[in-house]
Design a protein around this motif. Structure first.
Motif, PDB file in Angstrom:
ATOM      1  N   ILE A 131       1.885   2.302  -3.454  1.00  0.00           N
ATOM      2  CA  ILE A 131       0.836   3.019  -4.197  1.00  0.00           C
ATOM      3  C   ILE A 131       0.677   4.433  -3.634  1.00  0.00           C
ATOM      4  CG2 ILE A 131      -1.598   2.992  -4.825  1.00  0.00           C
ATOM      5  CD1 ILE A 131      -1.419  -0.118  -4.376  1.00  0.00           C
TER       6      ILE A 131
ATOM      7  N   ALA B 184       0.834  -1.203   0.000  1.00  0.00           N
ATOM      8  CA  ALA B 184       0.000   0.000   0.000  1.00  0.00           C
ATOM      9  C   ALA B 184       0.869   1.255   0.000  1.00  0.00           C
ATOM     10  CB  ALA B 184      -0.930   0.004   1.207  1.00  0.00           C
TER      11      ALA B 184
ATOM     12  N   LEU C 203      -5.191   4.088   0.773  1.00  0.00           N
ATOM     13  CA  LEU C 203      -5.401   3.393  -0.502  1.00  0.00           C
ATOM     14  C   LEU C 203      -6.576   3.995  -1.251  1.00  0.00           C
ATOM     15  CD1 LEU C 203      -5.197  -0.470  -0.221  1.00  0.00           C
ATOM     16  CD2 LEU C 203      -3.864   1.052  -1.646  1.00  0.00           C
ATOM     17  N   ALA C 204      -7.681   4.183  -0.530  1.00  0.00           N
ATOM     18  CA  ALA C 204      -8.894   4.670  -1.180  1.00  0.00           C
ATOM     19  C   ALA C 204      -8.723   6.099  -1.650  1.00  0.00           C
ATOM     20  CB  ALA C 204     -10.067   4.571  -0.203  1.00  0.00           C
TER      21      ALA C 204
ATOM     22  N   ILE D 166      -5.473   6.146  -4.769  1.00  0.00           N
ATOM     23  CA  ILE D 166      -5.466   5.399  -6.020  1.00  0.00           C
ATOM     24  C   ILE D 166      -6.224   6.201  -7.056  1.00  0.00           C
ATOM     25  CG2 ILE D 166      -6.543   3.409  -7.126  1.00  0.00           C
ATOM     26  CD1 ILE D 166      -5.617   1.778  -4.853  1.00  0.00           C
TER      27      ILE D 166
END
Lengths: 364, 354
Positions: B284, B281, B334-335, B338
């Motif tokens: 990213i 994670a 992450l949410a 991305i």
């Protein structure tokens, strides 16, 4: 138009899982030998523990239901192109919800007709809460594109800590006994189903029904077909007017729901109260079961039985102190790797066959 | 432009920290300093793993087996350290070698056999959990003395000639000479008195950032993850670059696992507890750059260090709820990020040479 499979293709499809399991077991035995343990003794403990007596067989079969449910949690999502590693967390959520119903619902004046109504409520509550837990990962995927594997793994840890909190010393459902645990369930599934004295309950029938539902849903219903198209090629599905996002959400809800049912069936069959870490890795077992069964309902059913034997035998070895029950995880991983890698062998087989055919056609 | 933005953020952070050091009351100052020190200590292993994974992801391979590689590295560092009488350097080499082997298996399956990267990644994790826990139960009773890496101040004190200038002797051992600075001396000492690997780690990460964006090799890694076919046409061996990247990420995740064990000085089953996934994670969240991954790791490390902060302030919160924080933050990161980053075009797509 139905694709016709040649005998060679069918043979490969059937042989692959059998070879995979055989090789994985041999690798497991090599591992036991490498660690300086007696393979003969270990195998003896294994079979004695898993299949040594009718009651042992019953205890082993009692693991089939949760394994089937967690396998479905993985398989349903994968059919829609999502890799759901979250069955472990969904198991916890389903178990917690069902456990709470089994503890507190009888006190609320709900008619206890042999506990049936309460159990039905527990099943529904377990399915919904597991489903909602799965839906979180689905929502994060369709709204933000967050990798489902990572989010579901994170949700597994969160679920495990949530459970520890709820029944822990400061938690709302702590029973005050001095150990982190909830009160005992007032209602649970009746043990000794089919085999007297064993842990087996009616949940195995629920597992079989779930497999039937899985078959009907994906192979006889429009919605299931749509879901498979999304899983196969989401761009093509979009062009065909299939709603990719809502299918993904539904798939994650259903997958989570079945993960939740796994928790319900384990908790209300084999255990008597909510404890910390009550899952014993069922969520990850389901991945191997689903992949070994090649996502086919019959295959899943059979491999659930096989893994129930593995799990039971592994636990027996652990209890006797021969080797850690975690050896089963290693064997599972071998199974997954071999099954997935066999796709390469199948591709090569098809490719060579095509080349051969082309060559003979040229020769004529 | 992008780099300037990072620099400005970094500068602001440093200024704020200096400001706190200069003007905050003593007890608040020390609490914040130990929070930062904890954050660095927790973040560094994560950041090293993530920096390795950046190379892997940039070459087009999604390595979800990182967790398993980290766990393997952790166990074998523990065993290796014990075998070499507590020497952390040799121990961690053993750990890195073990995770390299797991990475080799992963690379063979996903590159040569073109298997599904996600599923194989998950299988690698299950394999590593099974193997490490099984092996651990067998070697559990071994006599283990784990010392961990020396503190920077211990090392500086040993430098002939300069040792006396760089450090002071205090009753608990050498302290950094930073202590002598008026007002902010002890504040800085708490932050900078880290074990030597934190410093080495930061240097490695900066070096990796340089290699990835300023060298031929880095260009190849990035190109292979975007247009493998074009690379192949140009005479770049796609398989070789990808194997190299996966193996390299294996080495660094193993290093991270080893650091984890040397930090807490013991091994327990599933000691990594999702840190491998958090590292993925961080890749990213850090926009696929090693330095970005370091920044992301500091955020995740901070999420874990918050527990100590809350304890230090004297707030009472259930530890199980506190333990959730890093995982929740990871999901939020992450949410939130991305889609705002560019994912390598060939990510998760196996390459078939024609």
């Amino acid at each position: 138009m139905k694709k016709k499979l040649s005998t060679g293709d069918v043979l490969i499809k059937v042989l692959t899982p059998i070879v995979a399991v055989g090789v994985a077991l041999i690798l497991g035995m090599i591992l036991i030998a490498l660690l300086g343990k007696d393979v003969g003794v270990a195998m003896g403990d294994f079979f004695q523990g898993a299949l040594g007596s009718p009651i042992r067989i019953g205890d082993t079969l009692s693991k089939v239901a949760p394994l089937t449910f967690t396998a479905l949690a993985f398989a349903i999502a994968l059919r829609c192109g999502l890799v759901n590693i979250g069955a472990e967390g969904q198991f916890y959520l389903g178990g917690i919800a069902a456990g709470l119903v089994a503890i507190y619902a009888p006190g609320l004046g709900i008619p206890v007709i042999g506990g049936a109504v309460v159990l039905l409520l527990a099943i529904i509550a377990g399915f919904i809460s597991g489903g909602l837990w799965g839906l979180i990962a689905g929502w994060l995927k369709v709204s933000f594109g967050a990798n489902v594997v990572i989010t579901t793994v994170m949700l597994n840890y969160i679920a495990s800590f949530l459970n520890k909190y709820l029944i822990g010393y400061n938690g709302p459902f702590y029973d005050g006994s001095g150990n982190p645990q909830s009160e005992a369930f007032k209602v649970s599934f009746e043990r000794g189903f089919l085999i007297n004295g064993s842990d087996m309950t009616i949940t195995i029938v629920l597992g079989i029904l779930a497999l039937v539902f899985y078959y009907v849903f994906f192979f006889k219903m429009k919605k299931g077909y749509e879901m498979r198209v999304v899983g196969f090629n989401s761009t093509a599905a979009e062009y065909a007017g299939i709603k990719v996002k809502s299918n993904a959400l539904l798939a994650m809800f259903m997958a989570g729901g079945f993960g939740g049912l796994a928790g319900v069936s384990e908790l209300l069959s084999a255990q008597s109260r909510i404890l910390p870490d009550f899952s014993s890795n069922y969520g990850f077992d389901g991945i191997a079961v689903a992949l070994l069964g090649q996502l086919h309902p019959l295959g899943i059913g059979l491999s659930a039985v096989l893994f129930a034997v593995l799990k039971s035998g592994g636990l027996a070895m652990g209890n006797k102190g021969t080797i850690s029950p975690y050896i089963v995880s290693a064997i599972q991983a071998f199974v997954i790797i071999l099954v997935v890698a066999s796709v390469f062998v199948q591709d090569e087989y098809t490719r060579r066959k095509l080349i051969r055919q082309a060559k003979t056609a040229k020769g004529e | 432009m992008k780099q300037k933005k990072g620099l400005i953020i970094g500068l602001i952070v440093v200024l704020v920290l200096l400001g706190i050091g200069l003007f905050a009351p003593d007890n608040l100052k020390n609490t914040i300093a130990s929070f930062i020190a904890q954050d660095l200590r927790i973040a560094l292993p994560l950041a090293l793993a993530a920096a390795g994974l950046v190379y892997c992801e940039r070459s087009g391979i999604l390595n979800l087996g990182a967790e398993g590689m980290m766990l393997t590295g952790a166990l074998f560092t523990w065993i290796g350290t014990a075998l070499f009488n507590g020497n952390p350097w040799l121990g961690i080499l053993v750990g890195m070698f073990s995770s390299l082997l797991i990475a080799l298996l992963f690379a063979f399956l996903v590159i040569t056999l073109r298997s599904n990267q996600t599923v194989i990644g998950v299988a690698i994790n299950i394999l590593a959990l099974g193997l490490t826990s099984t092996i651990y139960r067998v070697v559990q009773s071994m006599d283990m003395t784990i010392l961990g890496f020396p503190n920077i101040s211990d090392i500086l004190a040993k430098i002939p000639g300069l040792g006396n200038i760089l450090t002071n002797m205090s009753d608990i051992g050498p302290e950094l000479a930073l202590v002598n600075i008026p007002r902010i001396g002890s504040y800085l000492n708490i932050i900078f008195a880290q074990n030597i690997m934190v410093y080495i780690g930061i240097i490695i990460i900066i070096f990796l950032n340089f290699v990835l964006f300023r060298t031929d090799l880095g260009l190849k890694v990035r190109a292979v993850g975007e247009y493998p076919k074009a690379c192949d046409t140009m005479g770049i061996n796609v398989y070789k670059i990808r194997y190299g990247s996966v193996l390299f990420s294996g080495l660094l995740t193993g290093l991270a696992g080893g650091l984890l064990v040397l930090d807490i000085k013991t091994f327990v089953e599933n000691v990594t507890a999702g840190k491998g996934f958090i590292a993925v994670a961080a890749v990213i969240f850090g926009k696929y750059t090693p330095i970005g991954a370091l920044g992301a790791s500091l955020v995740f490390g901070g999420a874990q260090a918050v527990q100590y902060l809350i304890q230090a302030i004297g707030l009472k919160a259930p530890s199980d709820l506190m333990n959730m924080i890093p995982y929740v933050i990871t999901i939020i990161a992450l949410a939130g990020f991305i889609g705002k980053t560019h994912v390598p075009a060939a990510s998760t797509k196996p390459y078939v040479k024609e």
